[in-house]
Each structure stands twice: as structure tokens, then as C-alpha cells.
Design a protein around this motif. Structure first.
Motif, PDB file in Angstrom:
ATOM      1  N   ILE A 148       1.260  -1.418   0.060  1.00 16.55           N
ATOM      2  CA  ILE A 148      -0.473   0.037  -0.119  1.00 16.55           C
ATOM      3  C   ILE A 148       1.070   1.247  -0.634  1.00 16.55           C
ATOM      4  O   ILE A 148       0.789   2.095  -0.453  1.00 16.55           O
ATOM      5  CB  ILE A 148      -1.119   0.244   1.220  1.00 16.55           C
ATOM      6  N   PHE A 149       2.007   1.422   1.023  1.00 16.91           N
ATOM      7  CA  PHE A 149       3.119   2.148   1.056  1.00 16.91           C
ATOM      8  C   PHE A 149       3.881   2.312  -0.522  1.00 16.91           C
ATOM      9  O   PHE A 149       3.187   3.806  -1.453  1.00 16.91           O
ATOM     10  CB  PHE A 149       3.916   1.978   2.399  1.00 16.91           C
ATOM     11  N   ALA A 150       3.374   1.479  -1.000  1.00 14.76           N
ATOM     12  CA  ALA A 150       4.330   1.962  -2.447  1.00 14.76           C
ATOM     13  C   ALA A 150       3.529   2.104  -3.254  1.00 14.76           C
ATOM     14  O   ALA A 150       3.923   3.228  -4.444  1.00 14.76           O
ATOM     15  CB  ALA A 150       4.950  -0.001  -2.447  1.00 14.76           C
ATOM     16  N   MET A 151       2.548   1.688  -3.761  1.00 19.44           N
ATOM     17  CA  MET A 151       0.982   2.677  -4.736  1.00 19.44           C
ATOM     18  C   MET A 151       0.786   3.547  -4.189  1.00 19.44           C
ATOM     19  O   MET A 151       1.509   4.410  -4.866  1.00 19.44           O
ATOM     20  CB  MET A 151      -0.141   1.768  -4.026  1.00 19.44           C
ATOM     21  N   PHE A 152       1.023   4.185  -3.585  1.00 18.89           N
ATOM     22  CA  PHE A 152       0.597   5.946  -2.914  1.00 18.89           C
ATOM     23  C   PHE A 152       2.601   6.804  -3.076  1.00 18.89           C
ATOM     24  O   PHE A 152       1.906   7.449  -3.186  1.00 18.89           O
ATOM     25  CB  PHE A 152      -0.016   5.647  -1.400  1.00 18.89           C
ATOM     26  N   ASP A 153       3.287   5.225  -2.894  1.00 17.25           N
ATOM     27  CA  ASP A 153       4.487   6.936  -2.855  1.00 17.25           C
ATOM     28  C   ASP A 153       4.982   6.930  -4.681  1.00 17.25           C
ATOM     29  O   ASP A 153       5.791   6.009  -4.894  1.00 17.25           O
ATOM     30  CB  ASP A 153       5.133   5.553  -2.135  1.00 17.25           C
ATOM     31  N   GLU A 154       4.291   7.933  -4.903  1.00 14.60           N
ATOM     32  CA  GLU A 154       4.175   7.766  -6.241  1.00 14.60           C
ATOM     33  C   GLU A 154       5.870   7.889  -6.950  1.00 14.60           C
ATOM     34  O   GLU A 154       6.712   7.761  -8.550  1.00 14.60           O
ATOM     35  CB  GLU A 154       3.827   9.302  -6.847  1.00 14.60           C
ATOM     36  N   ASN A 155       6.496   8.417  -6.296  1.00 18.94           N
ATOM     37  CA  ASN A 155       8.217   9.387  -7.098  1.00 18.94           C
ATOM     38  C   ASN A 155       9.369   8.414  -6.080  1.00 18.94           C
ATOM     39  O   ASN A 155      10.697   8.099  -6.821  1.00 18.94           O
ATOM     40  CB  ASN A 155       8.230  10.705  -6.737  1.00 18.94           C
TER      41      ASN A 155
END
Length: 170
Positions: A53-60
């Protein structure tokens, strides 16, 4: 943004399929989070999924969630609401109030605060900012997994199962 739209599309399609099935509290969650299909979600699985989930929202992909990425989280939650998704969406006709999904609840099932799904992401993430620097890192987000699990684990067995969802059992 591409990852966000792909996930949102998958969730919307999944919502339509789930609504066609019989009501089973927590079924969608178990399908997505029970990675080894053993009927329970362990802390190891929670940590892995929270990392995803974190990776999904960590756009950069810098390992830190920015204010702009918090906005993306809020937009995602709004898209889920518009698609009829989110806590309590499969509530049987006539059932009101919290579904007992544990979001925003302590072990006793009492509502202690607004659920994370309803709070702005920036507010929700503040509680995960362990060092108080205003930045939520991957480690801080994933390290919150034990508390996240504990808040949802009704019987205290350190495992989420279908019994941890739905109305409280007498």
C-alpha cells in the motif's frame, strides 16, 4: 498515478463482483490480505500488504509520503466511496452503524474515533510519524502494522479471520 488508477480500476471491478455474491463479513479483505490462503491474516501478511500500500501511494518511490501523496490517498478513498466501496459497504439491508470491521475501534469494539477511511490521510498518517519530523517513511508505515492488527483482532489471537468481521457475536 498509473499504479493508483490501475488499483482503483481493479477495486471497482472487484466491488461489482463482490456485490453479486452472498454477504460474508470480511470476505473481500480476506481475499486480498490472506496471502497464503490459510484462512487467517498474520502480522507477516499485514506487514507485506502495508508495504504494498505504501509503495502504491509513494508516487516518486522515495520511501517517503509527501503532502501531494497524501492528497492522492484521499482521492483514492473518494473514488472507493463513489464506487460503493469502503467499510460497511456490504452491510445487509436494514443494518445500521459500524460493521464491526475494527476500523477505528479498540479490542472491545467501541468506536473511539473516526475511522481511518473517513479521516484525511494527512491526519491519519500523523500517528505513524514515529520521530515527529512530519514525514512518514516506509519503515514508519510498516512498523505500525502490529498496532493496526491489534486494533482489528477481536479475540486477541494475533490473526485476522472472518470471525473478526461483522456484527459482534453474542
Amino acid at each position: 498515478m498509473k499504479r493508483l488508477m490501475t488499483l482503483t480500476t481493479a477495486l471497482v471491478l472487484g466491488a461489482g463482483l463482490a456485490q453479486a455474491q452472498d454477504f460474508t463479513p470480511g470476505a473481500d479483505f480476506m481475499n486480498q490480505w490472506d496471502l497464503d490462503s490459510n484462512g487467517g491474516v498474520s502480522l507477516v501478511e499485514v506487514r507485506e500488504q502495508r508495504g504494498n500500500i505504501f509503495a502504491m501511494f509513494d508516487e516518486n518511490s522515495d520511501g517517503r509520503l509527501s503532502a501531494a501523496e497524501f492528497v492522492g490517498m484521499d482521492e483514492h478513498k473518494q473514488l472507493q466511496r463513489e464506487a460503493g466501496m469502503g467499510p460497511g459497504r456490504n452491510r445487509p439491508e436494514g443494518m445500521t452503524g459500524p460493521m464491526g470491521n475494527g476500523v477505528g475501534k479498540g479490542r472491545g469494539g467501541q468506536m473511539g474515533h473516526q475511522s481511518g477511511f473517513d479521516r484525511p490521510a494527512a491526519e491519519e498518517m500523523r500517528s505513524l510519524d514515529a520521530n515527529g519530523d512530519g514525514i512518514v517513511t516506509t519503515a514508519e508505515f510498516v512498523n505500525g502494522s502490529a498496532n493496526w492488527l491489534r486494533m482489528r483482532d477481536r479475540n486477541g489471537d494475533n490473526m485476522l479471520t472472518s470471525a473478526d468481521f461483522g456484527p459482534p457475536r453474542g
